[in-house]
Design a protein around this motif. Structure first.
Motif, PDB file in Angstrom:
ATOM      1  N   VAL A 173       0.810  -1.230   0.000  1.00  0.00           N
ATOM      2  CA  VAL A 173       0.000   0.000   0.000  1.00  0.00           C
ATOM      3  C   VAL A 173       0.839   1.273   0.000  1.00  0.00           C
ATOM      4  CG1 VAL A 173      -2.010  -1.052   1.090  1.00  0.00           C
ATOM      5  CG2 VAL A 173      -0.219  -0.069   2.519  1.00  0.00           C
ATOM      6  N   LEU A 174       2.110   1.185   0.425  1.00  0.00           N
ATOM      7  CA  LEU A 174       2.927   2.389   0.539  1.00  0.00           C
ATOM      8  C   LEU A 174       4.206   2.334  -0.283  1.00  0.00           C
ATOM      9  CD1 LEU A 174       2.774   2.960   4.416  1.00  0.00           C
ATOM     10  CD2 LEU A 174       1.286   3.951   2.675  1.00  0.00           C
ATOM     11  N   GLY A 175       4.400   1.266  -1.025  1.00  0.00           N
ATOM     12  CA  GLY A 175       5.707   0.999  -1.625  1.00  0.00           C
ATOM     13  C   GLY A 175       6.104   1.858  -2.795  1.00  0.00           C
ATOM     14  N   SER A 176       5.190   2.614  -3.380  1.00  0.00           N
ATOM     15  CA  SER A 176       5.526   3.436  -4.539  1.00  0.00           C
ATOM     16  C   SER A 176       4.628   4.665  -4.567  1.00  0.00           C
ATOM     17  CB  SER A 176       5.344   2.646  -5.836  1.00  0.00           C
ATOM     18  OG  SER A 176       3.972   2.359  -6.045  1.00  0.00           O
ATOM     19  N   ARG A 177       5.020   5.655  -5.356  1.00  0.00           N
ATOM     20  CA  ARG A 177       4.165   6.834  -5.522  1.00  0.00           C
ATOM     21  C   ARG A 177       2.808   6.428  -6.090  1.00  0.00           C
ATOM     22  NH1 ARG A 177       9.169   9.250  -6.699  1.00  0.00           N
ATOM     23  NH2 ARG A 177       9.577  11.116  -5.445  1.00  0.00           N
ATOM     24  N   LYS A 178       2.809   5.494  -7.021  1.00  0.00           N
ATOM     25  CA  LYS A 178       1.557   5.074  -7.655  1.00  0.00           C
ATOM     26  C   LYS A 178       0.616   4.437  -6.644  1.00  0.00           C
ATOM     27  CE  LYS A 178      -0.280   2.567 -11.634  1.00  0.00           C
ATOM     28  NZ  LYS A 178      -1.054   3.742 -12.045  1.00  0.00           N
ATOM     29  N   SER A 179       1.137   3.585  -5.757  1.00  0.00           N
ATOM     30  CA  SER A 179       0.271   2.937  -4.770  1.00  0.00           C
ATOM     31  C   SER A 179      -0.282   3.961  -3.775  1.00  0.00           C
ATOM     32  CB  SER A 179       1.028   1.824  -4.029  1.00  0.00           C
ATOM     33  OG  SER A 179       2.147   2.338  -3.343  1.00  0.00           O
ATOM     34  N   VAL A 180       0.509   4.971  -3.434  1.00  0.00           N
ATOM     35  CA  VAL A 180       0.055   5.998  -2.486  1.00  0.00           C
ATOM     36  C   VAL A 180      -1.009   6.891  -3.115  1.00  0.00           C
ATOM     37  CG1 VAL A 180       0.814   8.073  -1.239  1.00  0.00           C
ATOM     38  CG2 VAL A 180       2.136   5.962  -1.055  1.00  0.00           C
TER      39      VAL A 180
ATOM     40  N   GLY B 266      -3.102  12.787  11.959  1.00  0.00           N
ATOM     41  CA  GLY B 266      -3.655  11.595  12.586  1.00  0.00           C
ATOM     42  C   GLY B 266      -4.848  11.056  11.824  1.00  0.00           C
ATOM     43  N   SER B 267      -5.691  11.940  11.304  1.00  0.00           N
ATOM     44  CA  SER B 267      -6.854  11.513  10.540  1.00  0.00           C
ATOM     45  C   SER B 267      -6.434  10.779   9.272  1.00  0.00           C
ATOM     46  CB  SER B 267      -7.719  12.730  10.173  1.00  0.00           C
ATOM     47  OG  SER B 267      -8.208  13.369  11.329  1.00  0.00           O
ATOM     48  N   ILE B 268      -5.402  11.294   8.604  1.00  0.00           N
ATOM     49  CA  ILE B 268      -4.937  10.669   7.365  1.00  0.00           C
ATOM     50  C   ILE B 268      -4.419   9.253   7.630  1.00  0.00           C
ATOM     51  CG2 ILE B 268      -3.152  10.777   5.582  1.00  0.00           C
ATOM     52  CD1 ILE B 268      -3.468  13.864   5.710  1.00  0.00           C
ATOM     53  N   VAL B 269      -3.538   9.102   8.621  1.00  0.00           N
ATOM     54  CA  VAL B 269      -2.954   7.778   8.847  1.00  0.00           C
ATOM     55  C   VAL B 269      -3.982   6.799   9.415  1.00  0.00           C
ATOM     56  CG1 VAL B 269      -0.580   8.577   9.031  1.00  0.00           C
ATOM     57  CG2 VAL B 269      -1.971   8.474  11.082  1.00  0.00           C
ATOM     58  N   LEU B 270      -4.944   7.289  10.217  1.00  0.00           N
ATOM     59  CA  LEU B 270      -5.978   6.396  10.733  1.00  0.00           C
ATOM     60  C   LEU B 270      -6.904   5.907   9.621  1.00  0.00           C
ATOM     61  CD1 LEU B 270      -6.917   8.122  14.101  1.00  0.00           C
ATOM     62  CD2 LEU B 270      -6.080   5.783  13.838  1.00  0.00           C
ATOM     63  N   MET B 271      -7.232   6.773   8.687  1.00  0.00           N
ATOM     64  CA  MET B 271      -8.098   6.362   7.592  1.00  0.00           C
ATOM     65  C   MET B 271      -7.383   5.393   6.650  1.00  0.00           C
ATOM     66  SD  MET B 271     -10.266   9.837   6.778  1.00  0.00           S
ATOM     67  CE  MET B 271     -11.419   8.995   5.693  1.00  0.00           C
ATOM     68  N   ILE B 272      -6.093   5.642   6.403  1.00  0.00           N
ATOM     69  CA  ILE B 272      -5.335   4.728   5.545  1.00  0.00           C
ATOM     70  C   ILE B 272      -5.129   3.384   6.225  1.00  0.00           C
ATOM     71  CG2 ILE B 272      -3.057   4.339   4.529  1.00  0.00           C
ATOM     72  CD1 ILE B 272      -2.967   7.371   3.954  1.00  0.00           C
TER      73      ILE B 272
ATOM     74  N   PRO C  60     -12.642   0.799   3.043  1.00  0.00           N
ATOM     75  CA  PRO C  60     -11.369   0.269   2.528  1.00  0.00           C
ATOM     76  C   PRO C  60     -10.182   0.837   3.311  1.00  0.00           C
ATOM     77  CG  PRO C  60     -12.769   1.025   0.726  1.00  0.00           C
ATOM     78  CD  PRO C  60     -13.422   1.478   1.998  1.00  0.00           C
ATOM     79  N   SER C  61      -9.257  -0.020   3.673  1.00  0.00           N
ATOM     80  CA  SER C  61      -8.068   0.398   4.416  1.00  0.00           C
ATOM     81  C   SER C  61      -7.024  -0.696   4.314  1.00  0.00           C
ATOM     82  CB  SER C  61      -8.408   0.630   5.902  1.00  0.00           C
ATOM     83  OG  SER C  61      -8.725  -0.594   6.550  1.00  0.00           O
ATOM     84  N   PHE C  62      -5.816  -0.392   4.800  1.00  0.00           N
ATOM     85  CA  PHE C  62      -4.762  -1.398   4.838  1.00  0.00           C
ATOM     86  C   PHE C  62      -5.228  -2.634   5.610  1.00  0.00           C
ATOM     87  CE2 PHE C  62      -1.361  -3.294   7.399  1.00  0.00           C
ATOM     88  CZ  PHE C  62      -0.467  -3.686   6.413  1.00  0.00           C
ATOM     89  N   THR C  63      -5.796  -2.423   6.796  1.00  0.00           N
ATOM     90  CA  THR C  63      -6.161  -3.549   7.654  1.00  0.00           C
ATOM     91  C   THR C  63      -7.300  -4.365   7.062  1.00  0.00           C
ATOM     92  OG1 THR C  63      -5.424  -2.346   9.616  1.00  0.00           O
ATOM     93  CG2 THR C  63      -6.876  -4.209   9.984  1.00  0.00           C
ATOM     94  N   SER C  64      -8.352  -3.720   6.571  1.00  0.00           N
ATOM     95  CA  SER C  64      -9.486  -4.475   6.029  1.00  0.00           C
ATOM     96  C   SER C  64      -9.069  -5.262   4.794  1.00  0.00           C
ATOM     97  CB  SER C  64     -10.640  -3.529   5.686  1.00  0.00           C
ATOM     98  OG  SER C  64     -10.280  -2.604   4.685  1.00  0.00           O
ATOM     99  N   THR C  65      -8.171  -4.702   3.994  1.00  0.00           N
ATOM    100  CA  THR C  65      -7.683  -5.423   2.805  1.00  0.00           C
ATOM    101  C   THR C  65      -6.884  -6.648   3.215  1.00  0.00           C
ATOM    102  OG1 THR C  65      -7.597  -3.381   1.505  1.00  0.00           O
ATOM    103  CG2 THR C  65      -6.276  -5.229   0.721  1.00  0.00           C
ATOM    104  N   MET C  66      -6.004  -6.488   4.178  1.00  0.00           N
ATOM    105  CA  MET C  66      -5.136  -7.588   4.585  1.00  0.00           C
ATOM    106  C   MET C  66      -5.884  -8.671   5.370  1.00  0.00           C
ATOM    107  SD  MET C  66      -2.315  -6.876   3.241  1.00  0.00           S
ATOM    108  CE  MET C  66      -1.546  -5.455   2.480  1.00  0.00           C
ATOM    109  N   LEU C  67      -6.964  -8.283   6.056  1.00  0.00           N
ATOM    110  CA  LEU C  67      -7.701  -9.276   6.864  1.00  0.00           C
ATOM    111  C   LEU C  67      -8.682 -10.097   6.038  1.00  0.00           C
ATOM    112  CD1 LEU C  67      -8.544  -7.358  10.185  1.00  0.00           C
ATOM    113  CD2 LEU C  67      -6.864  -9.179   9.843  1.00  0.00           C
TER     114      LEU C  67
END
Length: 516
Positions: A140-147, A182-188, A274-281
């Motif tokens: 999710v964070l590995g490239s400019r395109k993914s971000v 904090g809002s940005i990182v919590l939502m991601i 949609p988020s990092f956690t929901s995708t991975m779980l």
């Protein structure tokens, strides 16, 4: 009871003396066998240089030492060797070219064994678990395109910041920036949208990261030198550090568990965003896989909560101190975007001067001036010097980014240094230093860049920033601008005036306010 405790303490101190003696003998044998360690200040018997290193702004002390002992130095902290790198050349040669040796983290007893931060990526020891965390986060964070997938979140939360600053111009600026970040990182990380005022998860993250910065400083706690002290009962007189560690552990556990459970509950109800956690779980997972997902998400959450805040506050302070730089950036924005809308991420990546301001923000005040300490996985010999296995390796990123041989007039905020033209080449890209080296480079580099650039573009498009004052109401000048000590450095407390540039700019913000 009193006799028993006294006897135990005497036994513990006797064991400590024996361990120190053996470490000193071992060090002497190794140095004789493999060559000397890099030069450095002579320490005291037994304690070495433990009293020579200040807990705050130690990077300035290391820079001063470098003038005498060179850009590759070493000290000893109660038997523990520490190598200090003051130059880009040595940092690149060791941490990039020899990353297989220099990619571990020190064993931090207080921060790791007691508080538990060794399960978060930034302090995780090098190995299979570290590689798995990196693999998960890279998705999710590995490239400019993914971000870019998260750009709408960044734009929306930055727009809300503008509306709040117009509504409450005298409000606590650091708190406003922390809320947005904090809002940005919590939502991601979790698909969690914080409440408008005093959100518990943002408060939890702020508290936990402040505590992490405190316990991760080398030499700040005696238990990091004498690991057996971790077995001291917390009720024992003088064990206040142990009780503090247990409180911090509870906060760290909450920080990782509470938002993770929030996502699981939302997924069970079919309402998860949609988020990092929901995708991975998604799908069936073994307990160890779910644990890695939980701690990887906590790594994103904690890693971005404070570091990005520091960079954004540094940008605002710099704009108030260098009005000519601010004006030039606004002229570029006006020409590319106009006055009828706010800039978007698509605009930002095509604004060379604004991007140069971002680079200069990273360079002018280093967010993590000493980086995060590395540790050696095996013995090494470099330029005739012996660096033992298990050495702590500190990179004085502040000194590198203020090296006059790399950066002309390094204490002046000058974005032009990163622009080519008039027969000159840009100076060294500070991202090669500011986000770490080798296999430990920060995985959030692209997210941080997107976030800071959007704040810079949106703020300057509609606001003028001026008149910086310190906490005592005295005007700040470039020569008097200060930054805090500690693991993560922020601008010292300051206030400034943030006013709409025009009636049209104010109308744009009011339209945002109606939607937020």
């Amino acid at each position: 009871m009193g006799v028993s405790v006294t006897t135990s303490l005497l036994t513990a101190w006797h064991a400590a003396a024996v361990i120190l003696f053996l470490l000193i003998i071992r060090g002497a044998i190794l140095r004789k066998r493999r060559g000397p360690m890099p030069p450095g200040p002579v320490g005291w018997p037994i304690i070495g240089n433990a009293l020579d290193i200040p807990l705050n702004h130690s990077w300035k002390t290391f820079a001063k030492w470098g003038e005498r002992w060179g850009n590759l130095m070493s000290v000893v902290l109660l038997g523990q060797p520490m190598v200090i790198i003051n130059s880009y050349k040595h940092a690149y040669e060791l941490l990039e070219k020899r990353s297989a040796i220099y990619s571990d983290r020190p064993h931090m007893v207080m921060a790791g064994d007691i508080v538990g931060w060794d399960q978060i990526l930034v302090l995780l020891r090098y190995g299979n678990q570290f590689r798995e965390y990196r693999r998960l986060m890279a998705r999710v964070l590995g490239s400019r395109k993914s971000v870019e997938e998260f750009v709408p979140i960044i734009e929306e939360q930055t727009a809300k910041l503008l509306a709040r600053l117009l509504r409450e111009p005298a409000s606590d600026l650091p708190s406003q920036i922390r809320k947005m970040t904090g809002s940005i990182v919590l939502m991601i990380s979790y698909g969690y949208e914080p409440q408008e005022n005093d959100d518990p998860l943002i408060r939890m993250a702020d508290e936990a990261t402040e505590q992490a910065a405190e316990v991760a400083q080398p030499g700040a706690f005696f238990v990091d030198v004498f690991p057996f002290l971790k077995y001291v009962p917390s009720w024992l007189p003088g064990a206040g550090w142990k009780r503090k560690g247990e409180r911090y552990r509870a906060n760290m556990d909450q920080m990782s568990a509470v938002p993770h459970q929030f996502v699981k509950d939302k997924m069970a109800a079919g309402t998860a965003l949609p988020s990092f956690t929901s995708t991975m779980l998604a799908g069936s997972l073994a307990p160890d896989e779910e644990y890695r997902i939980k701690m990887s998400a906590a790594s994103i959450y904690s890693g971005g909560a404070d570091t990005t805040v520091s960079a954004e506050l540094t940008f605002i302070l710099a704009m108030s101190l260098w009005p000519a730089v601010q004006k030039k950036a606004q002229e570029e924005l006006d020409a590319a975007v106009g006055h009828d809308r706010l800039p978007t991420y698509a605009d930002v990546v095509q604004l060379p001067y604004l991007n140069a301001i971002y680079l200069e923000t990273l360079r002018w005040n280093q967010v993590v001036p000493l980086g995060v300490p590395h540790a050696t996985l095996e013995d090494d010999v470099y330029e005739g010097y012996f660096i033992p296995k298990g050495s702590i390796v500190c990179i004085n990123q502040w000194n590198i980014l203020h090296d006059p041989e790399i950066y002309a007039d390094p204490f002046t905020f000058n974005p032009e240094r990163f622009l080519s033209g008039h027969g000159k080449e840009p100076e060294l890209d500070p991202r090669k230093v500011a986000f770490g080296f080798g296999r430990r480079i920060c995985p959030g580099i692209h997210l941080a860049e997107s976030s800071v650039l959007m704040v810079a573009a949106m703020l300057l498009s509609v606001f003028n920033i001026k008149n910086p004052l310190n906490e005592h109401g005295i005007p700040i000048t470039p020569q008097t601008a200060e930054h805090t000590g500690g693991t993560i450095s922020h601008p010292a407390p300051f206030t400034c005036t943030i006013e709409p540039r025009s009636d049209k700019a104010k109308a744009l913000i009011l339209a945002l306010q109606e939607r937020s």
